[in-house]
Scaffold this motif. Sequence first.
Motif, PDB file in Angstrom:
ATOM      1  N   THR A 195      18.409 -26.030  31.873  1.00 54.60           N
ATOM      2  CA  THR A 195      18.092 -27.275  31.176  1.00 54.60           C
ATOM      3  C   THR A 195      17.206 -26.974  29.982  1.00 54.60           C
ATOM      4  N   ILE A 196      17.602 -27.493  28.841  1.00 55.43           N
ATOM      5  CA  ILE A 196      16.802 -27.410  27.612  1.00 55.43           C
ATOM      6  C   ILE A 196      16.241 -28.808  27.369  1.00 55.43           C
ATOM      7  N   ALA A 197      14.933 -28.958  27.498  1.00 57.46           N
ATOM      8  CA  ALA A 197      14.342 -30.291  27.531  1.00 57.46           C
ATOM      9  C   ALA A 197      13.207 -30.415  26.531  1.00 57.46           C
ATOM     10  N   SER A 198      13.060 -31.651  26.021  1.00 60.58           N
ATOM     11  CA  SER A 198      11.945 -31.993  25.140  1.00 60.58           C
ATOM     12  C   SER A 198      11.299 -33.265  25.667  1.00 60.58           C
ATOM     13  N   PRO A 199       9.965 -33.342  25.668  1.00 57.89           N
ATOM     14  CA  PRO A 199       9.300 -34.538  26.190  1.00 57.89           C
ATOM     15  C   PRO A 199       9.360 -35.707  25.209  1.00 57.89           C
ATOM     16  N   ILE A 200       9.417 -36.923  25.757  1.00 54.18           N
ATOM     17  CA  ILE A 200       9.284 -38.141  24.978  1.00 54.18           C
ATOM     18  C   ILE A 200       7.819 -38.538  25.049  1.00 54.18           C
ATOM     19  N   GLN A 201       7.156 -38.591  23.904  1.00 49.92           N
ATOM     20  CA  GLN A 201       5.715 -38.828  23.861  1.00 49.92           C
ATOM     21  C   GLN A 201       5.415 -40.063  23.031  1.00 49.92           C
ATOM     22  N   VAL A 202       4.413 -40.784  23.510  1.00 53.96           N
ATOM     23  CA  VAL A 202       3.872 -41.919  22.752  1.00 53.96           C
ATOM     24  C   VAL A 202       2.384 -41.658  22.601  1.00 53.96           C
ATOM     25  N   ASN A 203       1.967 -41.391  21.391  1.00 53.12           N
ATOM     26  CA  ASN A 203       0.561 -41.040  21.121  1.00 53.12           C
ATOM     27  C   ASN A 203       0.133 -39.832  21.944  1.00 53.12           C
ATOM     28  N   GLY A 204       1.053 -38.877  22.096  1.00 55.24           N
ATOM     29  CA  GLY A 204       0.749 -37.649  22.813  1.00 55.24           C
ATOM     30  C   GLY A 204       0.879 -37.760  24.321  1.00 55.24           C
ATOM     31  N   LYS A 205       1.089 -38.941  24.879  1.00 52.71           N
ATOM     32  CA  LYS A 205       1.208 -39.112  26.331  1.00 52.71           C
ATOM     33  C   LYS A 205       2.660 -38.965  26.744  1.00 52.71           C
ATOM     34  N   TYR A 206       2.859 -38.295  27.873  1.00 51.51           N
ATOM     35  CA  TYR A 206       4.212 -38.058  28.381  1.00 51.51           C
ATOM     36  C   TYR A 206       4.814 -39.366  28.894  1.00 51.51           C
ATOM     37  N   MET A 207       5.993 -39.732  28.364  1.00 54.02           N
ATOM     38  CA  MET A 207       6.691 -40.938  28.798  1.00 54.02           C
ATOM     39  C   MET A 207       8.069 -40.630  29.380  1.00 54.02           C
ATOM     40  N   GLY A 208       8.538 -39.408  29.278  1.00 54.72           N
ATOM     41  CA  GLY A 208       9.859 -39.052  29.792  1.00 54.72           C
ATOM     42  C   GLY A 208      10.365 -37.812  29.086  1.00 54.72           C
ATOM     43  N   LEU A 209      11.658 -37.571  29.219  1.00 57.39           N
ATOM     44  CA  LEU A 209      12.232 -36.399  28.558  1.00 57.39           C
ATOM     45  C   LEU A 209      13.686 -36.646  28.221  1.00 57.39           C
ATOM     46  N   VAL A 210      14.191 -35.827  27.310  1.00 59.09           N
ATOM     47  CA  VAL A 210      15.625 -35.736  27.022  1.00 59.09           C
ATOM     48  C   VAL A 210      16.036 -34.298  27.292  1.00 59.09           C
ATOM     49  N   GLY A 211      17.051 -34.093  28.135  1.00 58.08           N
ATOM     50  CA  GLY A 211      17.452 -32.751  28.504  1.00 58.08           C
ATOM     51  C   GLY A 211      18.944 -32.534  28.354  1.00 58.08           C
ATOM     52  N   LEU A 212      19.298 -31.320  27.967  1.00 60.36           N
ATOM     53  CA  LEU A 212      20.695 -30.879  27.917  1.00 60.36           C
ATOM     54  C   LEU A 212      20.909 -29.863  29.031  1.00 60.36           C
ATOM     55  N   ASP A 213      21.846 -30.124  29.918  1.00 53.82           N
ATOM     56  CA  ASP A 213      22.233 -29.144  30.935  1.00 53.82           C
ATOM     57  C   ASP A 213      23.345 -28.278  30.362  1.00 53.82           C
ATOM     58  N   VAL A 214      23.032 -27.045  30.107  1.00 54.33           N
ATOM     59  CA  VAL A 214      23.983 -26.123  29.462  1.00 54.33           C
ATOM     60  C   VAL A 214      24.486 -25.146  30.524  1.00 54.33           C
ATOM     61  N   GLY A 215      25.783 -25.177  30.788  1.00 55.75           N
ATOM     62  CA  GLY A 215      26.363 -24.216  31.722  1.00 55.75           C
ATOM     63  C   GLY A 215      26.233 -22.802  31.188  1.00 55.75           C
ATOM     64  N   LEU A 216      25.977 -21.867  32.095  1.00 51.89           N
ATOM     65  CA  LEU A 216      25.732 -20.482  31.691  1.00 51.89           C
ATOM     66  C   LEU A 216      27.009 -19.649  31.620  1.00 51.89           C
ATOM     67  N   GLU A 217      28.202 -20.309  31.789  1.00 51.40           N
ATOM     68  CA  GLU A 217      29.441 -19.522  31.677  1.00 51.40           C
ATOM     69  C   GLU A 217      29.588 -18.965  30.263  1.00 51.40           C
TER      70      GLU A 217
END
Length: 772
Positions: A185-207
């Motif tokens: 998973t390649i993920a980046s946090p969703i932040q509001v004023n620096g506070k963690y509110m969630g994430l967006v992630g890409l699940d990349v198959g390793l084939e």
Amino acid sequence: MKIRLKIRQKIFLLVLTASAILYVVAISYILSISRRTMLDDALQIAQLTAKNYAKEIEKDFERDLTLTRTLSQAFSIYQTMPTPLWQDLFLKMYYPVLEGNKHVYSIWDSWEYYGFVPNYKKDYGRLSMTLWREGTQILSVQEERSIDGDPDKYGAFKRNNHDDLWEPYFDEGLTGKSERVLMTTIASPIQVNGKYMGLVGLDVGLEALQETISRIEPVPGSFALLVSAKSIVVAHHNADFINVPLKDIYPEDFENENLGQIVAEGIDHCYYRYDELGKPYYMCFVPVKPSSSLAVWSLGLSIPLDVVTSRADDSRNISLIIGISALFFLMIILFFIANGLTRPIVKITNSLTKLGQGEISDDLQLNLQSGDEMELMANALNKSIQGLNKKSSFAMDIESGRLESDLELLSESDVLGKSLVDMRNSLKKAKDDEEQRAIEDRKRTWANEGFAHFANILRNNSKDLQQLSDEVLKNLVKYVEGNQGAIFLINEEDKNNVYLELISAYAWDRKKHLEMRVLLGEGLVGACALEKETIILTEIPEEYISISSGLGEANPNCILLVPLKQDDKVVGVFEVASFKVFEQYEIEFIEKVAESIAATVITVKINEKTRYLLEQSQQQAEEMQAQEEEMRQNMEELMATQEEMARKEKEMGWTMDALGSFAMHLEYDFKGIILYANQRTLDVTGYIKEELIGKHHSSLLDNESASSSEAYRKFWEDMENRLAYQGLVKWIDHQNNIITTKVLRYPVFDENGNPLKVVELAVVMDDLIKEQ
């Protein structure tokens, strides 16, 4: 007048020969330096190749990380939009992203409830939306997650609150998915004023990474591998090594080169290694780190040295050919110059050559009258030939292999005679040494074949402990030519009663030892496990053990006990009895095999425990479901009873509305500390919420129902055994008044079977009577 030169003058010609020697030395030095330089250049090219491939993989990760970072930054405005609107909008945005990135297996996000649900106080609990490929379709699902707490991997990312590349894992837990795919998973946090509110992630198959790694072959025989930050092999030219710890594939390299730390810290590292056949390789590890990711992966590139050095060897060979040709030309020149000066030496040389070839006769004697040192040399040679005739018989005996022949020396100064005797003695010693080397070679071959054989057995029987023990024991006893054998494994199910249990026996008295148990330190088996040392007996008591067959029985001549241990941890004992006495190399072989057996036994036990815990978790889930069903039925019965009692006086709707304020709801942990109480409980007991939360549950009970009573202790045993409780209980309110209640209690456990809390519903009996 004939001019005669002295030998001293003729030796002057050797200057030319010295020149030739200097020429050879110079050429050799130049070739050596040139080859070293070319080899260094080739190794630097190998390092650069590894870094270039690492950059290509890094660009792929960076591309996906840039995508997740862009989405997460764009989504940070979600709090300015109505929840249904941004959920629908963001989900629609994922479709073109997934369609335009064929390498992405799925795209998902996670939204913490405290970020968009009003008055949500918990720091866990989230909503997740996921899109993934299913054949030619793109499916989506929306799920609630982390209701009871964040899982480890997600929790770690949440605490770091930073772009990251996750460790590889199998994605099989998402509702609706039908495949089991190794991915990251390649993920980046969703932040509001620096506070963690969630994430967006890409699940990349390793084939795709496996295909990329398989194509990396800069030179024939080279291969690459990709390793995660925790040294898990993500891609390898040998697919069997995928998702296997690096230390299990290259254990010696992992320990000697400290590869775990090197990979985790993203350090460039190159070293030489040798495979099991002794073939040298040049191995380089270079970091693969997207710019903003915390995790660092590494690309390893292994290149055979013989391929790397082939170009240097070709250049060396060409240079050698040129140098030899030039030297040959110089020799021709020297030959013509020295030919006229060396004729007397040629005659002596011819005689010496024939003498060196073993020809000894009077024909070799020379009649040379040169008047210089050559004549003296010829006379000395004639005397030597006469002396050699006396020693030829002895030399012929030695040549024929009759090393017991003897030679009578002519004098104490007879150097050649002494040399022949010394040669005879050296040949005898060399013959004895050769026989000893042959024996040592057979021992090494026997041990190496055994290691390979038992490695295959351990690998093919690593799922069942009994099958593993039987196969290892049978083959090991046969391989060392033993007659009986047994394997005892330590049983630690009861920590207060640890013992050795006979798990497998070969050619043993099964009736006598079928249920054999041995305490640590008891007998030879127990002593071997306790002391962690090999025990060998060659003097066996008459009644200790016997080896029997259809024709009779006899005592063994040797008993060997070897602890099955790994890193000083003993998991069992291997015992073998034999008519022959084991040699030291056989004992060392058994000890090394015992280490491999111990490692495999530990692995099998861990796998069995994992399966057991999984089955236990599933069973607990089924029991929880049954308890919930029972509670539902009890609640339905309670509601039916209340409806029946109130049917004559009140309407059904009024009764159902009143039920919410009619029952007391109490929650407390398994230590009895109150965690939650509803308003009805506070009204009945007279407590305020701050006074009641944190008190012990027994403080609400009268003396008859308090913690000192047998019924109270029985109640907690039922809770720990997952049994619900219902009945009449007397409560004490804030003014010490007794309140008779009808209660329903049931325990709650987490997914791992750990107790969480007890939920109690109670109805005041006076209220029931008044209602009736």
